[in-house]
Design a protein around this motif. Sequence first.
Motif, mmCIF file in Angstrom:
data_model
loop_
_atom_site.group_PDB
_atom_site.id
_atom_site.type_symbol
_atom_site.label_atom_id
_atom_site.label_comp_id
_atom_site.label_asym_id
_atom_site.label_seq_id
_atom_site.Cartn_x
_atom_site.Cartn_y
_atom_site.Cartn_z
ATOM 1 N N PRO A 109 -33.577 -21.785 -2.692
ATOM 2 C CA PRO A 109 -33.732 -20.457 -3.329
ATOM 3 C C PRO A 109 -33.789 -19.310 -2.318
ATOM 4 N N MET A 110 -34.427 -19.554 -1.171
ATOM 5 C CA MET A 110 -34.498 -18.511 -0.141
ATOM 6 C C MET A 110 -33.096 -18.205 0.402
ATOM 7 N N TYR A 111 -32.284 -19.238 0.521
ATOM 8 C CA TYR A 111 -30.893 -19.079 0.967
ATOM 9 C C TYR A 111 -30.102 -18.248 -0.044
ATOM 10 N N ASP A 112 -30.219 -18.600 -1.329
ATOM 11 C CA ASP A 112 -29.444 -17.916 -2.366
ATOM 12 C C ASP A 112 -29.883 -16.456 -2.502
ATOM 13 N N PHE A 113 -31.199 -16.216 -2.537
ATOM 14 C CA PHE A 113 -31.703 -14.844 -2.657
ATOM 15 C C PHE A 113 -31.252 -13.993 -1.470
ATOM 16 N N THR A 114 -31.395 -14.546 -0.264
ATOM 17 C CA THR A 114 -31.066 -13.792 0.951
ATOM 18 C C THR A 114 -29.565 -13.506 1.036
ATOM 19 N N GLU A 161 -41.780 -13.464 4.760
ATOM 20 C CA GLU A 161 -42.408 -14.319 3.746
ATOM 21 C C GLU A 161 -42.049 -13.724 2.380
ATOM 22 N N ALA A 162 -41.115 -14.351 1.685
ATOM 23 C CA ALA A 162 -40.599 -13.785 0.428
ATOM 24 C C ALA A 162 -41.664 -13.685 -0.653
ATOM 25 N N ALA A 163 -42.622 -14.613 -0.642
ATOM 26 C CA ALA A 163 -43.654 -14.638 -1.693
ATOM 27 C C ALA A 163 -44.875 -13.786 -1.351
ATOM 28 N N LYS A 164 -44.771 -12.995 -0.283
ATOM 29 C CA LYS A 164 -45.899 -12.152 0.122
ATOM 30 C C LYS A 164 -46.307 -11.217 -1.020
ATOM 31 N N LEU A 182 -39.613 -20.228 -9.532
ATOM 32 C CA LEU A 182 -39.184 -20.745 -10.833
ATOM 33 C C LEU A 182 -39.540 -19.811 -11.989
ATOM 34 N N ASP A 183 -40.237 -18.738 -11.698
ATOM 35 C CA ASP A 183 -40.454 -17.653 -12.655
ATOM 36 C C ASP A 183 -39.450 -16.553 -12.299
ATOM 37 N N PRO A 184 -38.454 -16.273 -13.147
ATOM 38 C CA PRO A 184 -37.455 -15.247 -12.808
ATOM 39 C C PRO A 184 -38.044 -13.879 -12.472
ATOM 40 N N VAL A 185 -39.181 -13.548 -13.080
ATOM 41 C CA VAL A 185 -39.818 -12.253 -12.800
ATOM 42 C C VAL A 185 -40.351 -12.231 -11.365
ATOM 43 N N LEU A 186 -40.947 -13.340 -10.936
ATOM 44 C CA LEU A 186 -41.434 -13.429 -9.558
ATOM 45 C C LEU A 186 -40.270 -13.577 -8.572
ATOM 46 N N ALA A 187 -39.186 -14.185 -9.025
ATOM 47 C CA ALA A 187 -37.975 -14.269 -8.181
ATOM 48 C C ALA A 187 -37.478 -12.857 -7.851
ATOM 49 N N ILE A 188 -37.545 -11.958 -8.829
ATOM 50 C CA ILE A 188 -37.162 -10.555 -8.595
ATOM 51 C C ILE A 188 -38.028 -9.957 -7.493
ATOM 52 N N GLN A 189 -39.329 -10.243 -7.548
ATOM 53 C CA GLN A 189 -40.245 -9.721 -6.532
ATOM 54 C C GLN A 189 -39.892 -10.271 -5.141
ATOM 55 N N GLU A 190 -39.487 -11.538 -5.083
ATOM 56 C CA GLU A 190 -39.100 -12.127 -3.795
ATOM 57 C C GLU A 190 -37.843 -11.439 -3.246
ATOM 58 N N VAL A 191 -36.882 -11.188 -4.108
ATOM 59 C CA VAL A 191 -35.649 -10.512 -3.692
ATOM 60 C C VAL A 191 -35.967 -9.106 -3.175
ATOM 61 N N GLN A 192 -36.860 -8.410 -3.858
ATOM 62 C CA GLN A 192 -37.249 -7.059 -3.427
ATOM 63 C C GLN A 192 -37.918 -7.079 -2.053
ATOM 64 N N THR A 193 -38.762 -8.088 -1.827
ATOM 65 C CA THR A 193 -39.445 -8.217 -0.532
ATOM 66 C C THR A 193 -38.441 -8.475 0.591
ATOM 67 N N ILE A 194 -37.498 -9.370 0.341
ATOM 68 C CA ILE A 194 -36.464 -9.685 1.344
ATOM 69 C C ILE A 194 -35.657 -8.428 1.677
ATOM 70 N N ALA A 195 -35.232 -7.704 0.635
ATOM 71 C CA ALA A 195 -34.418 -6.500 0.843
ATOM 72 C C ALA A 195 -35.195 -5.423 1.593
ATOM 73 N N LYS A 196 -36.457 -5.228 1.227
ATOM 74 C CA LYS A 196 -37.269 -4.183 1.871
ATOM 75 C C LYS A 196 -37.487 -4.487 3.350
ATOM 76 N N GLU A 197 -37.855 -5.724 3.660
ATOM 77 C CA GLU A 197 -38.162 -6.053 5.060
ATOM 78 C C GLU A 197 -36.906 -6.045 5.928
ATOM 79 N N LEU A 198 -35.793 -6.469 5.366
ATOM 80 C CA LEU A 198 -34.528 -6.381 6.110
ATOM 81 C C LEU A 198 -34.156 -4.917 6.346
ATOM 82 N N GLY A 199 -34.328 -4.089 5.309
ATOM 83 C CA GLY A 199 -33.997 -2.664 5.423
ATOM 84 C C GLY A 199 -34.883 -1.936 6.413
#
Length: 314
Positions: free
Chosen positions: A43-48, A114-117, A149-166
């Motif tokens: 999942p971390m691979y796909d989100f990133t 840490e995507a789940a931060k 496995l919760d799509p709502v929390l998956a959204i939060q992980e994607v947002q964290t990845i995007a923010k920290e990369l940005g």
Amino acid sequence: MIKKYVWATIAVAGMLLFAACGQTEKKSESKTDELTIITSFYPMYDFTKEVVGDEGNVELLIPAGTEPHDFEPSAKEMAKISDADVFVYNSSDMEIFVDSMKKSVDQEKTLMIEAAKGIERLEGSEDHDHEAEAEHDAHDHEYDPHVWLDPVLAIQEVQTIAKELGDKYPEKKATFEENAEAYIKKLEELNQKYVTELKDAKNRTFVTQHAAFAYLANQYQLTQKSISGISPDQEPTPSRLAKLKEFVEENQTKVIYFEENASSKVAETLAAETGVKLEVLNPLESLTEKQIAAGENYISVMEENLAVLKESIK
């Protein structure tokens, strides 16, 4: 005349050589600008990958089909992480090697995300087997790591990845945000499918081998009854199996869900004793090479999970 021709030829050759050098230099600069990003498990691979797009090379650390709960990177894999620009992982609740790894990785050079931060963790499902926990401390997680496995929390992980990369690479921030926004729309549609298709169900309990679906159950007001613990290799106690058999028979449970990549012997035993059907409910900890080659991804597998869940939740 011949001399003029020779000099003209030399001049053209020089111009071509200069142009070629310029192109090589541009390619070299372009290659240098491309980020190298290592991600822990699928999942971390796909989100990133969705966030990064063409701005970097995203690689998967834990190979396809490998159980990630107790994975320990080799010296070669550790060197690969240390050489990368970015390492993306879910949390030290899942990737148990991360806490010790931080001591040896130069975090000025390698950004660790840490995507789940910031996501509040559950201690486990309501139905956690404490007897099994006592017997299997080495494989147990203090907190349930399966937030993706919760799509709502998956959204939060994607947002964290995007923010920290940005934040780390401001020149690429707009691209990361745009890519993340496009992917989040797809995740919002996935969430809406779950909401719509499960909202009117009368039976809201499902039985699964691996206690991986507590966050999903919590999001959609479902109840997970698990055979084993949070780690898929955690064996249930005899008393636990007896209670589940009683539950399945009393509630006329039609389906028991198991994980394709883990041993299904316990689920098969319980299914044989109770006469219920077995179905795969995928915790997306790893996809097989065949699945990846076929174009399956987080969203397609979560849609498959919804389809099989509806055999119980109805």
